[in-house]
Design a protein around this motif. Sequence first.
Motif, PDB file in Angstrom:
ATOM      1  N   UNK A 197      38.148  -4.123  10.373  1.00  0.00           N
ATOM      2  CA  UNK A 197      37.511  -3.956   9.066  1.00  0.00           C
ATOM      3  C   UNK A 197      38.417  -4.525   7.971  1.00  0.00           C
ATOM      4  N   UNK A 198      39.708  -4.236   8.083  1.00  0.00           N
ATOM      5  CA  UNK A 198      40.665  -4.797   7.116  1.00  0.00           C
ATOM      6  C   UNK A 198      40.686  -6.319   7.199  1.00  0.00           C
ATOM      7  N   UNK A 199      40.592  -6.842   8.427  1.00  0.00           N
ATOM      8  CA  UNK A 199      40.581  -8.298   8.609  1.00  0.00           C
ATOM      9  C   UNK A 199      39.342  -8.928   7.974  1.00  0.00           C
ATOM     10  N   UNK A 200      38.205  -8.266   8.125  1.00  0.00           N
ATOM     11  CA  UNK A 200      36.970  -8.789   7.522  1.00  0.00           C
ATOM     12  C   UNK A 200      37.051  -8.765   5.998  1.00  0.00           C
ATOM     13  N   UNK A 201      37.653  -7.718   5.463  1.00  0.00           N
ATOM     14  CA  UNK A 201      37.832  -7.646   4.007  1.00  0.00           C
ATOM     15  C   UNK A 201      38.769  -8.747   3.521  1.00  0.00           C
ATOM     16  N   UNK A 235      34.614 -11.160   3.179  1.00  0.00           N
ATOM     17  CA  UNK A 235      33.229 -10.809   3.498  1.00  0.00           C
ATOM     18  C   UNK A 235      32.704  -9.794   2.495  1.00  0.00           C
ATOM     19  N   UNK A 236      31.411  -9.874   2.239  1.00  0.00           N
ATOM     20  CA  UNK A 236      30.794  -8.924   1.314  1.00  0.00           C
ATOM     21  C   UNK A 236      30.680  -7.552   1.974  1.00  0.00           C
ATOM     22  N   UNK A 237      30.463  -6.534   1.141  1.00  0.00           N
ATOM     23  CA  UNK A 237      30.348  -5.161   1.652  1.00  0.00           C
ATOM     24  C   UNK A 237      29.168  -5.016   2.615  1.00  0.00           C
ATOM     25  N   UNK A 238      28.065  -5.692   2.313  1.00  0.00           N
ATOM     26  CA  UNK A 238      26.886  -5.586   3.179  1.00  0.00           C
ATOM     27  C   UNK A 238      27.153  -6.208   4.549  1.00  0.00           C
ATOM     28  N   UNK A 239      27.884  -7.332   4.598  1.00  0.00           N
ATOM     29  CA  UNK A 239      28.217  -7.957   5.877  1.00  0.00           C
ATOM     30  C   UNK A 239      29.165  -7.078   6.686  1.00  0.00           C
TER      31      UNK A 239
END
Length: 317
Positions: free
Chosen positions: A217-221, A225-229
């Motif tokens: 999740x940290x990596x995606x942030x 990436x947007x919150x919805x993704x």
Amino acid sequence: MLLYALRRLIYLVPVAFGVSLLVFGLVHLAPGDPISAIVPPDAPKEVIDKLKEYYGFDKPLPVQYFRWLGVTLTGDFGTSIGTGRPVASEVASAFGNTIILAIAATTLAFTLAVILGTAAAYAKSRIVDRLVTLISLVGVSVPHFWLAIVLVIIFAVELGALPPMGMGPENSTGWRFDRAHLAHMVLPTIALSVIPLGVVTRTVRSTIKETLSMEFVTALQAKGMSDSQIRRHVLKNAAPTCLAVMGLQAGNLIGGSILIETVFAWPGTGFLLNSAIFRRDLPILQGTTLVLAGFFMLLNLTVDVIQTMVDPRIKRG
């Protein structure tokens, strides 16, 4: 995927055999004589012996089991001792009514559970989280049969807003999708949905919270990436665990509705089992329990397949 489903179906064969043996054994271990429930106390011994011979109760239990199993495999569950009707038709009718109620309770419970659990997991306010936790705790703790009686007292007796029992108007011959029949579903649906609502809400909340703490999740942030993704990825990772719990709760709704159906006189499998227990109607008890067990096994298989489809990382042996 297809090979996995077929393999699981083959595995169900010995499980089904074991379930049938268990069902037959437990029913016959229960105290009481089924013939005594349909004959007067002063009935001649010759009459009782004739009835035992007719229903096959004069044979040793192993012989009774294999005769019953052989007939059951053809789709014939025998004849009800209490009503004289084919067990298959009685179980089919009752099972259909239970499915109607279970679908309504499942839809209500799971929809609210996903909404509340997700809201609690993402809530920045501790008040929201604690409120949802309290709702789920009450759902798990409150006996549903007690809640059913309270609902009848409040909404049927005191307010007169909803019908207290039955699945439709007095002369109704079956369930239909209209206002009168839906009104009869409201109270039993609420009472039956309370426990799965509490269990699934807690599961959804804890699973999503645990997923949110993972490194991906940290990596995606960090990737922007947007919150919805990110939310879609989180829900996808949380789905297998939630689906497993939902499958178990759906099975419990089918098999554990005996008290709710008895309180509301809903003519489903629970009500049928309750009546058969008091009548000591062994063919009804065996047929209904076997159908419920078979449905539960197929439901677990379906959930396993759906889990694998949702998350291909899950490897099935």
